[in-house]
Design a protein around this motif. Structure first.
Motif, PDB file in Angstrom:
ATOM      1  N   ARG A  99       0.701  -1.163  -0.060  1.00 61.71           N
ATOM      2  CA  ARG A  99      -0.136  -0.155   0.020  1.00 61.71           C
ATOM      3  C   ARG A  99       0.868   1.130  -0.015  1.00 61.71           C
ATOM      4  O   ARG A  99       1.687   1.437   0.762  1.00 61.71           O
ATOM      5  N   GLU A 164     -10.677  -0.385   2.884  1.00 56.74           N
ATOM      6  CA  GLU A 164      -9.072  -0.491   2.612  1.00 56.74           C
ATOM      7  C   GLU A 164      -8.473  -1.678   3.361  1.00 56.74           C
ATOM      8  O   GLU A 164      -7.610  -2.293   2.794  1.00 56.74           O
ATOM      9  N   ARG A 166      -9.022  -5.061   3.870  1.00 61.52           N
ATOM     10  CA  ARG A 166      -8.618  -6.310   3.255  1.00 61.52           C
ATOM     11  C   ARG A 166      -7.814  -6.583   2.190  1.00 61.52           C
ATOM     12  O   ARG A 166      -7.112  -7.343   1.787  1.00 61.52           O
ATOM     13  N   THR A 167      -7.653  -5.486   1.281  1.00 60.15           N
ATOM     14  CA  THR A 167      -6.642  -5.354   0.133  1.00 60.15           C
ATOM     15  C   THR A 167      -5.431  -5.720   0.578  1.00 60.15           C
ATOM     16  O   THR A 167      -4.703  -6.607  -0.251  1.00 60.15           O
ATOM     17  N   PRO A 168      -4.615  -5.063   1.278  1.00 59.27           N
ATOM     18  CA  PRO A 168      -3.116  -5.694   1.743  1.00 59.27           C
ATOM     19  C   PRO A 168      -2.946  -6.736   2.008  1.00 59.27           C
ATOM     20  O   PRO A 168      -2.220  -7.644   1.624  1.00 59.27           O
ATOM     21  N   ILE A 170      -5.042  -9.380   1.366  1.00 60.56           N
ATOM     22  CA  ILE A 170      -5.182 -10.414   0.334  1.00 60.56           C
ATOM     23  C   ILE A 170      -4.044 -10.509  -0.715  1.00 60.56           C
ATOM     24  O   ILE A 170      -3.421 -11.432  -1.206  1.00 60.56           O
ATOM     25  N   ARG A 171      -3.575  -9.265  -1.045  1.00 61.81           N
ATOM     26  CA  ARG A 171      -2.463  -8.968  -1.931  1.00 61.81           C
ATOM     27  C   ARG A 171      -0.921  -9.850  -1.463  1.00 61.81           C
ATOM     28  O   ARG A 171      -0.549 -10.349  -2.037  1.00 61.81           O
ATOM     29  N   SER A 212      -9.675 -13.262  -3.238  1.00 61.84           N
ATOM     30  CA  SER A 212     -10.347 -12.109  -3.710  1.00 61.84           C
ATOM     31  C   SER A 212     -11.640 -11.417  -2.987  1.00 61.84           C
ATOM     32  O   SER A 212     -12.143 -12.721  -2.508  1.00 61.84           O
ATOM     33  N   PRO A 213     -11.775 -10.341  -3.039  1.00 59.06           N
ATOM     34  CA  PRO A 213     -13.234 -10.084  -2.183  1.00 59.06           C
ATOM     35  C   PRO A 213     -14.260 -10.676  -2.896  1.00 59.06           C
ATOM     36  O   PRO A 213     -15.285 -11.112  -2.216  1.00 59.06           O
TER      37      PRO A 213
END
Length: 317
Positions: A99, A164, A166-168, A170-171, A212-213
């Protein structure tokens, strides 16, 4: 600026520390450069070339440290730390490539209680008991001391907005920087984390194989529950010289369900890649069924019925 001092600043790519400067020039030379506006103190004992500061003071910030770019700012903080701390929290996420921080964002470091470090304009110091500055607690990435990716993710969780968070995570798992199990261990070792229950649920979904979401949505609202047979998630299949991973795979019926995110809709290049992969899987006897984001979100019950019916038609008679 004094020629020798200017060379030091150039070698430091825009930075110089007092300890380095005073090895080769008198203290008054350094002071004169500050008085003349050629150098600006951005941190105790750390100076930056004045022309590198954003004259607009990006995002209305007044701290000199906040007016230099993120890369230069991190190098300035590293020079100030002098092995007394490590980048952590949101800044560590940036160093790990998960991020990006924007110019003017607060830089975060963690340090032992006895380090003597205190907050400075533009820097937040998180003092921690029993914090050590050696592996495995602290690693070196991009030449900077940084907390582990697991620690950075757990520490940053309460600082991010719900949209915001979940994104880091999951990545990091998708990029194989960590695993759901290692993230769970880091969470268990942290006494207080706001939103712990939500984070635990996310880690459980990642452990189930969601990547992924949209897959999390499908897991929770479509492809589990009464009447829905069990699927394997992220099953690895060898296609030629590469591995591919199947979103939801029913091995007895050799059915693979793929969940197409909203960003792939209308992308001709991605569509061509998907069709080529589907054909290769079909050659292995695997039927690929694709459900678009819109259908999963708007027609979950219809998708459930179709998935069950497709598996039923593929069962050996």
């Amino acid at each position: 600026m004094d020629v020798v001092l200017a060379e030091l600043v150039e070698r430091g790519r825009g930075l110089v520390t007092r300890s380095v400067a005073e090895q080769v020039v008198p203290e008054w030379i350094l002071q004169r450069a500050r008085t003349n506006g050629e150098l600006v103190r951005v941190l105790p004992e750390v100076f930056a070339a004045a022309h590198l500061l954003d004259e607009q003071g990006g995002r209305a910030c007044t701290s000199p440290l906040s007016r230099i770019g993120p890369d230069l700012g991190r190098r300035a903080v590293a020079a100030w730390l002098r092995e007394r701390g490590a980048f952590s929290h949101l800044t560590a996420l940036d160093v790990w490539g998960l991020r990006a921080q924007l110019p003017g964002d607060l830089l975060h470091v963690s340090a032992p209680v006895a380090s003597g470090l205190r907050n400075w304009p533009g820097v937040r110091v998180h003092r921690r008991r029993h914090f050590t500055l050696v592996p495995p607690s602290v690693l070196v990435r991009q030449g900077l001391p940084v907390t582990t990716v697991e620690r950075a993710l757990v520490d940053s969780w309460p600082m991010l907005s719900p949209g915001e968070q979940r994104t880091p995570m999951i990545r990091a798992v998708n990029d194989r920087l960590t695993t759901p199990g290692r993230l769970q261990t880091a969470l268990d070792q942290t006494a207080r984390v706001a939103g712990r229950s939500t984070l635990r649920t996310l880690l459980a979904r990642l452990a189930d194989g969601c990547r992924s979401p949209l897959e999390i949505w499908g897991h929770e609202r479509v492809f589990t529950g009464p009447g829905m047979p069990t699927f394997q998630r992220q099953v690895r299949i060898r296609l030629g010289r590469r591995n591919v991973y199947l979103d939801l795979y029913a091995e007895p019926e050799r059915v693979n369900i793929e969940l197409d995110g909203a960003t792939t809709h209308g992308d001709p290049r991605q569509r061509e890649i998907d069709l080529r992969r589907d054909a290769q899987l079909a050659a292995l006897g695997i039927l690929v069924v694709r459900f678009a984001h819109r259908r999963l979100v708007r027609e979950p019950e219809t998708v459930r019925r179709e998935a069950v019916a497709i598996r039923a038609t593929r069962r050996p008679r």
